[in-house]
Design a protein around this motif. Structure first.
Motif, PDB file in Angstrom:
ATOM      1  N   GLN A 153       5.606  -1.437 -19.934  1.00 46.05           N
ATOM      2  CA  GLN A 153       4.374  -1.264 -19.185  1.00 46.05           C
ATOM      3  C   GLN A 153       4.602  -1.468 -17.690  1.00 46.05           C
ATOM      4  O   GLN A 153       3.713  -1.933 -16.966  1.00 46.05           O
ATOM      5  CB  GLN A 153       3.311  -2.253 -19.684  1.00 46.05           C
ATOM      6  CG  GLN A 153       2.904  -2.049 -21.126  1.00 46.05           C
ATOM      7  CD  GLN A 153       2.238  -0.707 -21.345  1.00 46.05           C
ATOM      8  OE1 GLN A 153       1.340  -0.328 -20.598  1.00 46.05           O
ATOM      9  NE2 GLN A 153       2.671   0.026 -22.362  1.00 46.05           N
ATOM     10  N   ALA A 154       5.806  -1.121 -17.227  1.00 49.25           N
ATOM     11  CA  ALA A 154       6.131  -1.300 -15.821  1.00 49.25           C
ATOM     12  C   ALA A 154       7.041  -0.180 -15.337  1.00 49.25           C
ATOM     13  O   ALA A 154       7.739   0.463 -16.132  1.00 49.25           O
ATOM     14  CB  ALA A 154       6.807  -2.656 -15.587  1.00 49.25           C
ATOM     15  N   VAL A 155       7.011   0.050 -14.048  1.00 48.74           N
ATOM     16  CA  VAL A 155       7.875   1.044 -13.413  1.00 48.74           C
ATOM     17  C   VAL A 155       8.398   0.473 -12.098  1.00 48.74           C
ATOM     18  O   VAL A 155       7.850  -0.484 -11.554  1.00 48.74           O
ATOM     19  CB  VAL A 155       7.143   2.373 -13.130  1.00 48.74           C
ATOM     20  CG1 VAL A 155       6.844   3.124 -14.400  1.00 48.74           C
ATOM     21  CG2 VAL A 155       5.869   2.124 -12.315  1.00 48.74           C
ATOM     22  N   GLU A 156       9.456   1.093 -11.604  1.00 50.72           N
ATOM     23  CA  GLU A 156       9.946   0.777 -10.267  1.00 50.72           C
ATOM     24  C   GLU A 156       9.562   1.924  -9.349  1.00 50.72           C
ATOM     25  O   GLU A 156       9.951   3.078  -9.577  1.00 50.72           O
ATOM     26  CB  GLU A 156      11.462   0.576 -10.270  1.00 50.72           C
ATOM     27  CG  GLU A 156      12.016   0.223  -8.895  1.00 50.72           C
ATOM     28  CD  GLU A 156      13.516  -0.024  -8.909  1.00 50.72           C
ATOM     29  OE1 GLU A 156      14.051  -0.467  -7.888  1.00 50.72           O
ATOM     30  OE2 GLU A 156      14.144   0.242  -9.956  1.00 50.72           O
ATOM     31  N   LEU A 157       8.769   1.628  -8.342  1.00 47.85           N
ATOM     32  CA  LEU A 157       8.366   2.604  -7.347  1.00 47.85           C
ATOM     33  C   LEU A 157       9.221   2.408  -6.105  1.00 47.85           C
ATOM     34  O   LEU A 157       9.244   1.319  -5.536  1.00 47.85           O
ATOM     35  CB  LEU A 157       6.887   2.444  -6.985  1.00 47.85           C
ATOM     36  CG  LEU A 157       5.877   2.440  -8.138  1.00 47.85           C
ATOM     37  CD1 LEU A 157       4.480   2.155  -7.606  1.00 47.85           C
ATOM     38  CD2 LEU A 157       5.910   3.766  -8.879  1.00 47.85           C
ATOM     39  N   THR A 158       9.925   3.438  -5.697  1.00 48.23           N
ATOM     40  CA  THR A 158      10.741   3.354  -4.498  1.00 48.23           C
ATOM     41  C   THR A 158      10.188   4.319  -3.466  1.00 48.23           C
ATOM     42  O   THR A 158       9.953   5.493  -3.759  1.00 48.23           O
ATOM     43  CB  THR A 158      12.210   3.695  -4.794  1.00 48.23           C
ATOM     44  OG1 THR A 158      12.682   2.853  -5.844  1.00 48.23           O
ATOM     45  CG2 THR A 158      13.079   3.493  -3.566  1.00 48.23           C
ATOM     46  N   SER A 159       9.944   3.804  -2.256  1.00 45.48           N
ATOM     47  CA  SER A 159       9.349   4.639  -1.221  1.00 45.48           C
ATOM     48  C   SER A 159       9.898   4.270   0.145  1.00 45.48           C
ATOM     49  O   SER A 159      10.518   3.206   0.320  1.00 45.48           O
ATOM     50  CB  SER A 159       7.822   4.490  -1.215  1.00 45.48           C
ATOM     51  OG  SER A 159       7.464   3.200  -0.753  1.00 45.48           O
ATOM     52  N   THR A 160       9.666   5.145   1.100  1.00 40.85           N
ATOM     53  CA  THR A 160      10.036   4.886   2.488  1.00 40.85           C
ATOM     54  C   THR A 160       8.825   4.368   3.236  1.00 40.85           C
ATOM     55  O   THR A 160       7.744   4.956   3.156  1.00 40.85           O
ATOM     56  CB  THR A 160      10.551   6.168   3.162  1.00 40.85           C
ATOM     57  OG1 THR A 160      11.669   6.667   2.431  1.00 40.85           O
ATOM     58  CG2 THR A 160      10.964   5.903   4.599  1.00 40.85           C
ATOM     59  N   THR A 161       8.997   3.278   3.945  1.00 39.28           N
ATOM     60  CA  THR A 161       7.892   2.710   4.710  1.00 39.28           C
ATOM     61  C   THR A 161       8.441   2.099   5.992  1.00 39.28           C
ATOM     62  O   THR A 161       9.659   1.931   6.151  1.00 39.28           O
ATOM     63  CB  THR A 161       7.128   1.653   3.883  1.00 39.28           C
ATOM     64  OG1 THR A 161       5.947   1.252   4.577  1.00 39.28           O
ATOM     65  CG2 THR A 161       7.997   0.433   3.629  1.00 39.28           C
ATOM     66  N   THR A 162       7.561   1.784   6.905  1.00 39.58           N
ATOM     67  CA  THR A 162       7.961   1.202   8.191  1.00 39.58           C
ATOM     68  C   THR A 162       7.693  -0.293   8.181  1.00 39.58           C
ATOM     69  O   THR A 162       6.592  -0.738   7.857  1.00 39.58           O
ATOM     70  CB  THR A 162       7.194   1.843   9.351  1.00 39.58           C
ATOM     71  OG1 THR A 162       7.435   3.256   9.354  1.00 39.58           O
ATOM     72  CG2 THR A 162       7.637   1.263  10.685  1.00 39.58           C
ATOM     73  N   VAL A 163       8.708  -1.076   8.529  1.00 39.45           N
ATOM     74  CA  VAL A 163       8.564  -2.522   8.604  1.00 39.45           C
ATOM     75  C   VAL A 163       9.428  -3.020   9.757  1.00 39.45           C
ATOM     76  O   VAL A 163      10.569  -2.585   9.933  1.00 39.45           O
ATOM     77  CB  VAL A 163       8.947  -3.199   7.266  1.00 39.45           C
ATOM     78  CG1 VAL A 163      10.376  -2.901   6.883  1.00 39.45           C
ATOM     79  CG2 VAL A 163       8.728  -4.695   7.338  1.00 39.45           C
ATOM     80  N   LEU A 164       8.876  -3.901  10.571  1.00 34.19           N
ATOM     81  CA  LEU A 164       9.566  -4.426  11.751  1.00 34.19           C
ATOM     82  C   LEU A 164      10.079  -3.301  12.642  1.00 34.19           C
ATOM     83  O   LEU A 164      11.159  -3.368  13.230  1.00 34.19           O
ATOM     84  CB  LEU A 164      10.723  -5.341  11.324  1.00 34.19           C
ATOM     85  CG  LEU A 164      10.350  -6.558  10.460  1.00 34.19           C
ATOM     86  CD1 LEU A 164      11.605  -7.333  10.071  1.00 34.19           C
ATOM     87  CD2 LEU A 164       9.356  -7.448  11.176  1.00 34.19           C
ATOM     88  N   GLY A 165       9.283  -2.231  12.706  1.00 32.81           N
ATOM     89  CA  GLY A 165       9.622  -1.108  13.571  1.00 32.81           C
ATOM     90  C   GLY A 165      10.703  -0.198  13.040  1.00 32.81           C
ATOM     91  O   GLY A 165      11.153   0.707  13.762  1.00 32.81           O
ATOM     92  N   GLN A 166      11.140  -0.403  11.807  1.00 33.42           N
ATOM     93  CA  GLN A 166      12.203   0.425  11.248  1.00 33.42           C
ATOM     94  C   GLN A 166      11.766   1.051   9.935  1.00 33.42           C
ATOM     95  O   GLN A 166      10.959   0.488   9.198  1.00 33.42           O
ATOM     96  CB  GLN A 166      13.466  -0.411  11.013  1.00 33.42           C
ATOM     97  CG  GLN A 166      14.072  -0.983  12.279  1.00 33.42           C
ATOM     98  CD  GLN A 166      15.393  -1.680  11.993  1.00 33.42           C
ATOM     99  OE1 GLN A 166      16.001  -1.470  10.936  1.00 33.42           O
ATOM    100  NE2 GLN A 166      15.837  -2.504  12.926  1.00 33.42           N
ATOM    101  N   GLN A 167      12.322   2.226   9.654  1.00 30.99           N
ATOM    102  CA  GLN A 167      12.092   2.887   8.368  1.00 30.99           C
ATOM    103  C   GLN A 167      13.030   2.268   7.333  1.00 30.99           C
ATOM    104  O   GLN A 167      14.254   2.206   7.546  1.00 30.99           O
ATOM    105  CB  GLN A 167      12.380   4.388   8.483  1.00 30.99           C
ATOM    106  CG  GLN A 167      11.347   5.161   9.286  1.00 30.99           C
ATOM    107  CD  GLN A 167      10.229   5.701   8.391  1.00 30.99           C
ATOM    108  OE1 GLN A 167      10.470   6.489   7.502  1.00 30.99           O
ATOM    109  NE2 GLN A 167       9.008   5.268   8.648  1.00 30.99           N
TER     110      GLN A 167
END
Length: 257
Positions: A153-167
């Motif tokens: 009942q779980a998945v791993e979602l992997t995505s690109t996001t911006t944190v501390l000014g970096q992708q």
């Protein structure tokens, strides 16, 4: 004797060819009527199973038919794939001969809607998302925060996001469930794919992302499934979330998407 056997083989090949051709014509006529009635942008795929086809056509009884329609915008979602397995379909022979398919009654229908990761990315407001299954081993490697999570009942979602000014590439463990016909994604843990970055940078990015963990949770409303089917099952399959349900005594041309 040899000539007789050759004749039989030729006749068999011709009959198979006729049967195959008649099946293609019937599938195309049903698909065309479904596209018109359900107002689909693209013609769906219709597969009439079983051999020979002509005996089914003569009786008007089709034990197993599969309908597949892709790229359907539906409620919150813009690109679902619908797969419907139909059992005991009745189509009068004349309706296939003249193309006047007015109803497609089926005793049983099992329909599933496959949610494209691009839809999840849009709802989660990230640039992209991949959906992967998890195992007990992969959850254990993530630590105590997900120790009680059921891998099924779980998945791993992997995505690109911006944190501390970096992708950065963020990996989220999320549980999923059905609630009131809606898909509920609940983010449980987040980590950064560090790549070649120093561990100090990765740890800082992971810490910053944890404050935004809730943004990777969402409620996705696929609405009632087509043909008035209520969603009763949710699973992860081939990189997609799949919601499905069953119904009895359904006329596929009696409703709309």
């Amino acid at each position: 004797m040899r000539g007789f056997l050759i004749t039989l083989v030729v006749l068999a090949v011709l009959l198979v060819g006729v049967d195959f051709g008649a099946r293609l014509v019937a599938q195309d006529r049903v698909a065309s009527q479904l596209q018109t009635q359900l107002k689909l942008d693209e013609q769906p795929s219709v597969d009439i199973h079983g051999f020979p086809f002509l005996t089914q056509a003569a009786s008007g009884d089709y034990p197993s038919v599969t309908l597949t329609a892709e790229h359907i915008p539906y409620r919150q979602l813009r690109d679902i794939t619908l797969v419907a397995d139909l059992g005991d379909v009745r189509l009068p022979p004349q309706s296939l001969i003249d193309g006047s398919v007015r109803s497609i009654p089926a005793e049983t229908v099992t329909a599933s809607a496959q949610v494209d990761p691009a839809d999840l990315a849009r709802i989660l407001k990230v640039s992209d998302v991949t959906v992967e299954p998890v195992t007990a081993q992969s959850l254990a490697a993530r630590g105590s925060k997900v120790a009680e999570v059921d891998p099924s009942q779980a998945v791993e979602l992997t995505s690109t996001t911006t944190v501390l000014g970096q992708q950065v590439r963020a990996s989220v463990i999320a549980t999923f469930r059905l609630s009131g016909g809606q898909i509920v994604l609940s983010a449980r843990d987040i980590a950064v794919d560090s790549g070649d970055a120093p561990s100090s940078v990765s740890n800082a990015a992971s810490g910053a992302l944890r404050s935004r963990l809730g943004s990777f949770s969402a409620r996705v409303d696929p609405g009632q499934l087509p043909f008035s089917i209520t969603a009763t099952d949710l699973r992860a399959e081939d990189g997609k979330l799949v919601v499905s349900g069953t119904a009895e005594d359904v006329d596929l041309l009696g409703g709309s998407l």
